[in-house]
Motif scaffolding. Structure first.
Motif, mmCIF file in Angstrom:
data_model
loop_
_atom_site.group_PDB
_atom_site.id
_atom_site.type_symbol
_atom_site.label_atom_id
_atom_site.label_comp_id
_atom_site.label_asym_id
_atom_site.label_seq_id
_atom_site.Cartn_x
_atom_site.Cartn_y
_atom_site.Cartn_z
ATOM 1 N N ASP A 163 0.809 -1.223 0.000
ATOM 2 C CA ASP A 163 0.000 0.000 0.000
ATOM 3 C C ASP A 163 0.842 1.271 0.000
ATOM 4 O OD1 ASP A 163 -2.409 -1.477 0.103
ATOM 5 O OD2 ASP A 163 -2.166 -1.744 2.266
ATOM 6 N N ASP A 164 2.119 1.155 -0.307
ATOM 7 C CA ASP A 164 3.018 2.307 -0.302
ATOM 8 C C ASP A 164 3.109 2.888 -1.713
ATOM 9 O OD1 ASP A 164 4.976 4.198 -0.064
ATOM 10 O OD2 ASP A 164 6.473 2.882 0.839
ATOM 11 N N ARG A 165 2.361 3.966 -1.975
ATOM 12 C CA ARG A 165 2.362 4.551 -3.306
ATOM 13 C C ARG A 165 3.538 5.507 -3.528
ATOM 14 N NH1 ARG A 165 0.321 0.862 -3.557
ATOM 15 N NH2 ARG A 165 -1.829 0.274 -3.939
ATOM 16 N N THR A 166 4.395 5.657 -2.531
ATOM 17 C CA THR A 166 5.625 6.408 -2.778
ATOM 18 C C THR A 166 6.636 5.530 -3.509
ATOM 19 O OG1 THR A 166 6.710 5.820 -0.681
ATOM 20 C CG2 THR A 166 5.250 7.741 -0.676
ATOM 21 N N LEU A 167 6.375 4.232 -3.527
ATOM 22 C CA LEU A 167 7.194 3.303 -4.301
ATOM 23 C C LEU A 167 6.510 3.053 -5.636
ATOM 24 C CD1 LEU A 167 8.251 0.721 -1.581
ATOM 25 C CD2 LEU A 167 9.812 2.116 -2.938
ATOM 26 N N ARG A 168 7.259 3.159 -6.722
ATOM 27 C CA ARG A 168 6.698 2.972 -8.057
ATOM 28 C C ARG A 168 6.998 1.594 -8.622
ATOM 29 N NH1 ARG A 168 5.486 7.776 -10.598
ATOM 30 N NH2 ARG A 168 5.326 9.486 -9.112
ATOM 31 N N ALA A 169 8.183 1.054 -8.304
ATOM 32 C CA ALA A 169 8.600 -0.186 -8.951
ATOM 33 C C ALA A 169 9.419 -1.045 -8.006
ATOM 34 C CB ALA A 169 9.419 0.119 -10.216
ATOM 35 N N LEU A 170 9.275 -2.351 -8.187
ATOM 36 C CA LEU A 170 10.057 -3.342 -7.449
ATOM 37 C C LEU A 170 10.873 -4.126 -8.466
ATOM 38 C CD1 LEU A 170 8.756 -5.653 -4.610
ATOM 39 C CD2 LEU A 170 10.127 -6.582 -6.483
ATOM 40 N N HIS A 203 -1.023 5.814 -8.330
ATOM 41 C CA HIS A 203 -2.352 5.266 -8.044
ATOM 42 C C HIS A 203 -2.984 4.736 -9.326
ATOM 43 C CE1 HIS A 203 -2.602 6.625 -3.841
ATOM 44 N NE2 HIS A 203 -1.912 7.671 -4.254
ATOM 45 N N ALA A 204 -2.819 5.469 -10.424
ATOM 46 C CA ALA A 204 -3.373 5.025 -11.704
ATOM 47 C C ALA A 204 -2.754 3.705 -12.122
ATOM 48 C CB ALA A 204 -3.121 6.089 -12.774
ATOM 49 N N ASN A 205 -1.456 3.535 -11.926
ATOM 50 C CA ASN A 205 -0.810 2.271 -12.276
ATOM 51 C C ASN A 205 -1.352 1.116 -11.445
ATOM 52 O OD1 ASN A 205 0.816 2.946 -14.396
ATOM 53 N ND2 ASN A 205 2.753 2.635 -13.351
ATOM 54 N N ALA A 206 -1.538 1.360 -10.142
ATOM 55 C CA ALA A 206 -2.046 0.302 -9.274
ATOM 56 C C ALA A 206 -3.455 -0.123 -9.692
ATOM 57 C CB ALA A 206 -2.034 0.768 -7.816
ATOM 58 N N ILE A 207 -4.308 0.859 -9.985
ATOM 59 C CA ILE A 207 -5.681 0.556 -10.406
ATOM 60 C C ILE A 207 -5.680 -0.137 -11.757
ATOM 61 C CG2 ILE A 207 -7.858 1.616 -11.127
ATOM 62 C CD1 ILE A 207 -7.380 3.743 -8.965
ATOM 63 N N THR A 208 -4.842 0.340 -12.670
ATOM 64 C CA THR A 208 -4.778 -0.247 -14.008
ATOM 65 C C THR A 208 -4.323 -1.696 -13.951
ATOM 66 O OG1 THR A 208 -4.339 1.901 -15.037
ATOM 67 C CG2 THR A 208 -3.675 -0.057 -16.273
ATOM 68 N N LYS A 209 -3.303 -1.973 -13.154
ATOM 69 C CA LYS A 209 -2.804 -3.345 -13.059
ATOM 70 C C LYS A 209 -3.882 -4.276 -12.519
ATOM 71 C CE LYS A 209 1.071 -6.040 -11.205
ATOM 72 N NZ LYS A 209 2.403 -5.959 -10.552
ATOM 73 N N ALA A 210 -4.574 -3.842 -11.473
ATOM 74 C CA ALA A 210 -5.637 -4.673 -10.911
ATOM 75 C C ALA A 210 -6.728 -4.945 -11.940
ATOM 76 C CB ALA A 210 -6.216 -3.993 -9.671
ATOM 77 N N LEU A 211 -7.076 -3.918 -12.710
ATOM 78 C CA LEU A 211 -8.120 -4.076 -13.722
ATOM 79 C C LEU A 211 -7.682 -5.027 -14.828
ATOM 80 C CD1 LEU A 211 -10.929 -3.105 -14.623
ATOM 81 C CD2 LEU A 211 -9.794 -1.289 -15.905
ATOM 82 N N LEU A 212 -6.451 -4.892 -15.284
ATOM 83 C CA LEU A 212 -5.942 -5.778 -16.332
ATOM 84 C C LEU A 212 -5.973 -7.244 -15.891
ATOM 85 C CD1 LEU A 212 -2.865 -3.702 -17.580
ATOM 86 C CD2 LEU A 212 -5.020 -4.078 -18.800
ATOM 87 N N ALA A 229 -14.603 -1.185 -14.929
ATOM 88 C CA ALA A 229 -13.752 -0.285 -15.699
ATOM 89 C C ALA A 229 -14.208 1.157 -15.529
ATOM 90 C CB ALA A 229 -13.765 -0.689 -17.176
ATOM 91 N N ALA A 230 -15.526 1.374 -15.550
ATOM 92 C CA ALA A 230 -16.058 2.723 -15.345
ATOM 93 C C ALA A 230 -15.762 3.228 -13.934
ATOM 94 C CB ALA A 230 -17.562 2.744 -15.616
ATOM 95 N N ASP A 231 -15.889 2.334 -12.960
ATOM 96 C CA ASP A 231 -15.557 2.703 -11.579
ATOM 97 C C ASP A 231 -14.092 3.127 -11.472
ATOM 98 O OD1 ASP A 231 -18.117 2.069 -10.810
ATOM 99 O OD2 ASP A 231 -17.581 0.121 -9.934
ATOM 100 N N ALA A 232 -13.213 2.343 -12.096
ATOM 101 C CA ALA A 232 -11.780 2.618 -12.014
ATOM 102 C C ALA A 232 -11.438 3.933 -12.702
ATOM 103 C CB ALA A 232 -10.993 1.464 -12.640
ATOM 104 N N PHE A 233 -12.020 4.152 -13.891
ATOM 105 C CA PHE A 233 -11.723 5.387 -14.629
ATOM 106 C C PHE A 233 -12.219 6.604 -13.871
ATOM 107 C CE2 PHE A 233 -12.587 8.725 -17.696
ATOM 108 C CZ PHE A 233 -11.399 8.764 -18.422
ATOM 109 N N THR A 234 -13.425 6.520 -13.332
ATOM 110 C CA THR A 234 -13.983 7.647 -12.591
ATOM 111 C C THR A 234 -13.160 7.946 -11.353
ATOM 112 O OG1 THR A 234 -16.204 7.067 -13.380
ATOM 113 C CG2 THR A 234 -16.064 8.522 -11.462
ATOM 114 N N ALA A 235 -12.768 6.903 -10.638
ATOM 115 C CA ALA A 235 -11.955 7.100 -9.434
ATOM 116 C C ALA A 235 -10.649 7.790 -9.774
ATOM 117 C CB ALA A 235 -11.694 5.756 -8.752
ATOM 118 N N CYS A 236 -10.032 7.387 -10.880
ATOM 119 C CA CYS A 236 -8.770 8.031 -11.286
ATOM 120 C C CYS A 236 -8.998 9.480 -11.680
ATOM 121 C CB CYS A 236 -8.136 7.271 -12.449
ATOM 122 S SG CYS A 236 -7.368 5.705 -11.996
#
Length: 274
Positions: free
Chosen positions: A54-61, A218-227, A242-249
């Motif tokens: 849940d750490d969104r200050t981290l972008r990549a592992l 946050h957009a990357n995290a939501i996108t990955k979950a959706l994919l 998908a609509a929920d995710a887009f609206t939230a972003c």
């Protein structure tokens, strides 16, 4: 082996952790087992995934091995060789389930996960690579679904191998136990970037991290979950999610800043954080 940073990372025994801004380098370093998925390795990886989820200050592992070794797969000399006590759960069954949960958690981790394979990745090691979003290989990379040559089955990693290379290729690899190198991995879609040397691979990692840094965390995290949900849910549910995710972003501070930056022809404030 943990290298402390501004964010407290878990104490680990066979992982070396190094945070560089918005990226976390996770290096498997257990030469005695050739980085096998021992109980200690599993515990370390579980801890890292849990504390960073849940750490969104981290972008990549970035998951890698050291000294020309990625991961030898299951620890056949450890827990898998233990006998079940009378009336107790079989430790083989328990450890196998634990491995399955680790693959699942790595596959669904919200950050961009990059696997840098600069050495052998056998069995479960191949499975780890298949759970990454991006795989980079070097000439030292070696792969095999080696379980069937040991009279075993690649049970827990099979779904992730199929998702990565397709059913037909997964069947060929599993039913022959065939070995292949980094170039072969690129040919079947397991590797996204096959590099001529470890130095070129390191440069490729940096370019990818720069690209990831231009995306909203946050957009990357939501996108990955959706994919990852696309193949598992029906059409109407997918359209709604998908609509929920887009609206939230779009309604989020991150989305508002991204759109404002686009209109004003500047970089978003959250860009280039890695």
């Amino acid at each position: 082996m943990t290298i402390l940073s501004t964010t407290m990372l878990p104490a680990t025994r066979v992982l070396e952790l190094e945070r560089q801004g918005g990226q976390l380098f996770v290096t498997m370093n257990d030469p005695a087992t050739r980085n096998a998925l021992s109980a200690t390795m599993l515990a370390d990886l579980e801890a890292v995934l849990a504390i960073t989820r849940d750490d969104r200050t981290l972008r990549a592992l970035i998951l890698q091995g050291c000294d020309g070794m990625f991961c030898a797969g299951g620890n056949l000399k450890g827990a898998f060789g233990a006998a079940a006590a009378v009336g107790a759960r079989d430790p083989v069954h328990e450890e196998n389930q634990r491995g399955g949960r680790l693959f699942h958690d790595l596959n669904r981790h919200p950050m961009a996960v990059i696997a840098l394979v600069d050495g052998p990745a056998m069995g479960g090691g191949l499975g780890l690579a298949c759970c990454a979003d991006i795989v980079i290989t070097t000439p030292r990379a070696r792969f095999a679904l080696s379980e069937t040559r040991l009279g075993l089955t690649p049970a827990q990693i099979a779904p992730f191998v199929i998702n990565r290379v397709g059913l037909a290729t997964a069947r060929r690899l599993a039913l022959t136990g065939a070995r292949f190198d980094g170039a072969g991995a690129a040919a079947i879609g397991l590797s996204d970037h096959h590099c001529e040397s470890p130095e070129r691979a390191a440069d490729t990692v940096q370019r990818l991290l720069a690209d990831v840094g231009r995306c909203g965390p946050h957009a990357n995290a939501i996108t990955k979950a959706l994919l990852l949900e696309v193949a598992a849910i029906d059409r109407d549910d997918l359209i709604r999610r998908a609509a929920d995710a887009f609206t939230a972003c779009l309604r989020s501070d991150e989305g508002r800043e991204g759109i404002a930056a686009f209109i004003e022809k500047r970089r978003p404030l959250w860009a280039d954080a890695v």
